[in-house]
Design a protein around this motif. Structure first.
Motif, mmCIF file in Angstrom:
data_model
loop_
_atom_site.group_PDB
_atom_site.id
_atom_site.type_symbol
_atom_site.label_atom_id
_atom_site.label_comp_id
_atom_site.label_asym_id
_atom_site.label_seq_id
_atom_site.Cartn_x
_atom_site.Cartn_y
_atom_site.Cartn_z
ATOM 1 N N ARG A 32 -12.953 3.534 0.940
ATOM 2 C CA ARG A 32 -12.683 4.866 0.386
ATOM 3 C C ARG A 32 -13.779 5.845 0.790
ATOM 4 O O ARG A 32 -14.956 5.510 0.686
ATOM 5 C CB ARG A 32 -12.607 4.791 -1.138
ATOM 6 C CG ARG A 32 -11.285 4.243 -1.646
ATOM 7 C CD ARG A 32 -11.381 3.934 -3.111
ATOM 8 N NE ARG A 32 -12.455 2.992 -3.353
ATOM 9 C CZ ARG A 32 -13.245 3.020 -4.417
ATOM 10 N NH1 ARG A 32 -13.091 3.935 -5.326
ATOM 11 N NH2 ARG A 32 -14.195 2.121 -4.552
ATOM 12 N N HIS A 35 -6.472 6.475 -1.343
ATOM 13 C CA HIS A 35 -7.092 5.716 -2.438
ATOM 14 C C HIS A 35 -8.197 6.525 -3.126
ATOM 15 O O HIS A 35 -8.359 6.451 -4.337
ATOM 16 C CB HIS A 35 -7.644 4.380 -1.928
ATOM 17 C CG HIS A 35 -6.623 3.301 -1.880
ATOM 18 N ND1 HIS A 35 -6.094 2.825 -0.705
ATOM 19 C CD2 HIS A 35 -6.006 2.611 -2.869
ATOM 20 C CE1 HIS A 35 -5.191 1.894 -0.973
ATOM 21 N NE2 HIS A 35 -5.120 1.748 -2.279
ATOM 22 N N TYR A 75 -2.664 1.953 -7.504
ATOM 23 C CA TYR A 75 -3.743 1.758 -6.529
ATOM 24 C C TYR A 75 -3.630 0.425 -5.789
ATOM 25 O O TYR A 75 -3.595 0.387 -4.554
ATOM 26 C CB TYR A 75 -5.094 1.890 -7.255
ATOM 27 C CG TYR A 75 -6.315 1.762 -6.375
ATOM 28 C CD1 TYR A 75 -7.158 2.856 -6.148
ATOM 29 C CD2 TYR A 75 -6.669 0.551 -5.781
ATOM 30 C CE1 TYR A 75 -8.286 2.747 -5.348
ATOM 31 C CE2 TYR A 75 -7.790 0.440 -4.979
ATOM 32 C CZ TYR A 75 -8.596 1.530 -4.771
ATOM 33 O OH TYR A 75 -9.714 1.411 -3.978
ATOM 34 N N GLN A 121 -2.660 -0.510 -1.789
ATOM 35 C CA GLN A 121 -3.496 -1.395 -0.971
ATOM 36 C C GLN A 121 -2.652 -2.525 -0.370
ATOM 37 O O GLN A 121 -2.825 -2.900 0.784
ATOM 38 C CB GLN A 121 -4.643 -1.960 -1.825
ATOM 39 C CG GLN A 121 -5.616 -2.806 -1.030
ATOM 40 C CD GLN A 121 -6.916 -3.076 -1.775
ATOM 41 O OE1 GLN A 121 -7.191 -2.478 -2.822
ATOM 42 N NE2 GLN A 121 -7.726 -3.970 -1.251
ATOM 43 N N ASP A 132 -0.921 -1.137 2.530
ATOM 44 C CA ASP A 132 -1.886 -0.997 3.646
ATOM 45 C C ASP A 132 -1.977 -2.286 4.453
ATOM 46 O O ASP A 132 -2.124 -2.272 5.673
ATOM 47 C CB ASP A 132 -3.312 -0.757 3.124
ATOM 48 C CG ASP A 132 -3.496 0.553 2.390
ATOM 49 O OD1 ASP A 132 -2.705 1.472 2.615
ATOM 50 O OD2 ASP A 132 -4.468 0.634 1.591
ATOM 51 N N GLN A 173 -12.462 -7.351 -4.918
ATOM 52 C CA GLN A 173 -11.133 -6.972 -4.423
ATOM 53 C C GLN A 173 -10.153 -8.151 -4.377
ATOM 54 O O GLN A 173 -9.004 -7.990 -3.963
ATOM 55 C CB GLN A 173 -11.254 -6.389 -3.008
ATOM 56 C CG GLN A 173 -12.038 -5.086 -2.944
ATOM 57 C CD GLN A 173 -11.269 -3.947 -3.566
ATOM 58 O OE1 GLN A 173 -10.120 -3.717 -3.256
ATOM 59 N NE2 GLN A 173 -11.910 -3.243 -4.479
HETATM 60 N N1 TRP Z 1 -9.734 -0.926 -2.514
HETATM 61 C C1 TRP Z 1 -10.661 -1.132 -1.407
HETATM 62 C C2 TRP Z 1 -12.081 -0.911 -1.943
HETATM 63 O O1 TRP Z 1 -12.268 -0.192 -2.891
HETATM 64 C C3 TRP Z 1 -10.386 -0.200 -0.259
HETATM 65 C C4 TRP Z 1 -9.080 -0.503 0.394
HETATM 66 C C5 TRP Z 1 -7.963 0.279 0.371
HETATM 67 C C6 TRP Z 1 -8.756 -1.652 1.150
HETATM 68 N N2 TRP Z 1 -6.971 -0.313 1.064
HETATM 69 C C7 TRP Z 1 -7.416 -1.495 1.557
HETATM 70 C C8 TRP Z 1 -9.488 -2.789 1.520
HETATM 71 C C9 TRP Z 1 -6.769 -2.480 2.310
HETATM 72 C C10 TRP Z 1 -8.834 -3.753 2.275
HETATM 73 C C11 TRP Z 1 -7.492 -3.605 2.674
HETATM 74 O O2 TRP Z 1 -12.994 -1.430 -1.366
#
Ligand code: TRP
Ligand code: SF4
Length: 406
Positions: free
Chosen positions: A16, A50, A136, A140, A143, A158
């Protein structure tokens, strides 16, 4: 292109853009990414959406941080020729997949993710009782799944998000990954095991799929393993039916845990912006010197002649990261015997941090001079990422028979 197996594995990770990166990010994340880009097909992106989930009141700051963060990555050695570097919001397919996944994600799964309540508690000054913030971890998941990633390098905090990603993928595959009459065929195959075994199989399957009971999955597999009279086709169906995967459209990714960063902050706690104990990657040599000179030391060393104990001193933790054996021994002996003073002890650490930052800052300065190039890198990265993302999205829509606009 090399064809070693790992080259075929895909890595996805994001960060982020909430401010300047510091040595904690460098030792904890970036060094690891730099290494991974040589061995895997890597997608690294700036997770601007994010950031918006928590900073929606000050979105202007995010835009500014996106480029700065990309510069820090490039300066740290992430290279556009080895990895695809891009901005999340430039690949709208992330949002599209997020929306589709939101249709099949039970609310309870999101409410139970530990970071949801934790962060709301921690960031009390912000109103995080929003739809976006609840989503959130699902964003992710999108993603990650949009690239069909095999590995996701993340910190311990995470892991719950990767776990959710796996569950969502499993549910998606379960709902949409089957031949039209898959379920019926699987049920018929179960009957062929005999009444008692079929019941056992169905119970185990339910325990695994409804509660994620891994033991039930193992017992179920063993049960299928021991069947003598099943055809190969039926066996495969029953395995797929048990695991919830008819055909796998969205593969389940693995968390690639980054070793807990050994990088302490200036006060000995974990280095973090919220503790105000950081050395940024852009910190000037003078400021590095000043910050380390004023670091607290073992309180027992009130006077120069008082002996101390490195185990009680945050400076020692820096030596553990930066110093060779000889220097460390010099610290241990000199501290315990009051043979050296604390300022003296800090000198090699100051020099090591300055030496580490010098080439990073040189590269950062070059990119600062040429922000157009940074924007080009992000734009080209986003285009390359989109190619892959579009393919996944087409697979997803097809599996959902949502094909009227394809
Ligand atoms: N949530 C993660 C963090 O705060 C950042 C992130 C967003 C992320 N999308 C992702 C990490 C996809 C790995 C894969 O560090
Ligand atoms: Fe810390 Fe070094 Fe001082 Fe010992 S001599 S208290 S290790 S700074």
């Amino acid at each position: 292109m090399s064809t070693t197996p790992s080259q075929n594995q895909r890595v996805v990770s994001g960060m982020r853009p909430t401010g300047l990166l510091h040595l904690g990010h460098y030792h904890g994340v970036l060094k690891n990414w730099v290494e991974m880009q040589l061995n895997y097909e890597c997608f690294f992106f700036v997770a601007d959406w994010h950031a918006l989930t928590t900073h929606y009141e000050t979105p202007g700051g995010i835009s500014q941080h996106v480029e700065d963060m990309a510069i820090d990555w490039l300066a740290a050695g992430i290279s556009p020729s080895s990895a695809t570097i891009f901005t999340q919001s430039h690949v709208p397919e992330h949002a599209e997949l997020h929306l589709l996944l939101s249709m099949i994600t039970p609310l309870g799964w999101l409410e139970r993710v530990p970071t949801y309540k934790d962060q709301q508690e921690k960031l009390k000054e912000r109103d995080l009782a929003t739809y976006g913030f609840l989503g959130y971890p699902l964003l992710q998941s999108a993603d990650i799944l949009i690239y069909k990633a095999d590995r996701v390098p993340v910190g311990e905090d995470q892991v719950a998000h990767i776990e959710l990603t796996r569950e969502v993928a499993r549910r998606f595959n379960h709902l949409y990954g089957r031949e039209p009459d898959f379920e019926q065929k699987a049920e018929q195959a179960a009957n062929k095991m005999g009444k008692k075994q079929a019941k056992m199989y169905r119970d185990l399957r339910r325990q695994y799929q409804e509660r994620g009971d891994a033991e039930a999955l193992n017992v179920g597999r063993a049960l299928l393993e021991s069947q003598q009279n099943l055809s190969l086709g039926d066996r495969e169906r029953l395995f797929g039916y048990l695991e919830g995967s008819g055909k796998i459209i969205l593969p389940e990714p693995q968390a690639a845990l980054t070793k807990a960063s050994k990088m302490p902050g200036l006060d000995g706690q974990k280095m973090s912006k919220s503790y105000n104990n950081t050395i940024s990657l852009r910190e000037s040599p003078d400021s590095v010197e000043k910050k380390i000179r004023t670091m607290p030391t073992d309180p027992a060393r009130g006077r120069r002649t008082d002996p101390g104990d490195p185990a009680k001193c945050p400076v020692w933790q820096f030596h553990e990261v930066y110093s060779d054996e000889t220097t460390k021994q010099w610290v241990q002996e000199g501290c315990r015997s009051a043979g050296i003073g604390c300022i003296e002890c800090k000198q090699p650490v100051i020099a090591a941090v300055q030496a580490e930052l010098a080439p990073i800052q040189r590269r950062a300065a070059e990119f600062e001079q040429d922000r157009g190039r940074v924007r080009d890198i992000l734009r080209e990265g986003s285009e390359a990422a989109r190619q892959v993302a579009r393919e996944t999205l087409a697979d997803v829509m097809e599996a959902m028979s949502f094909t009227h606009h394809l």
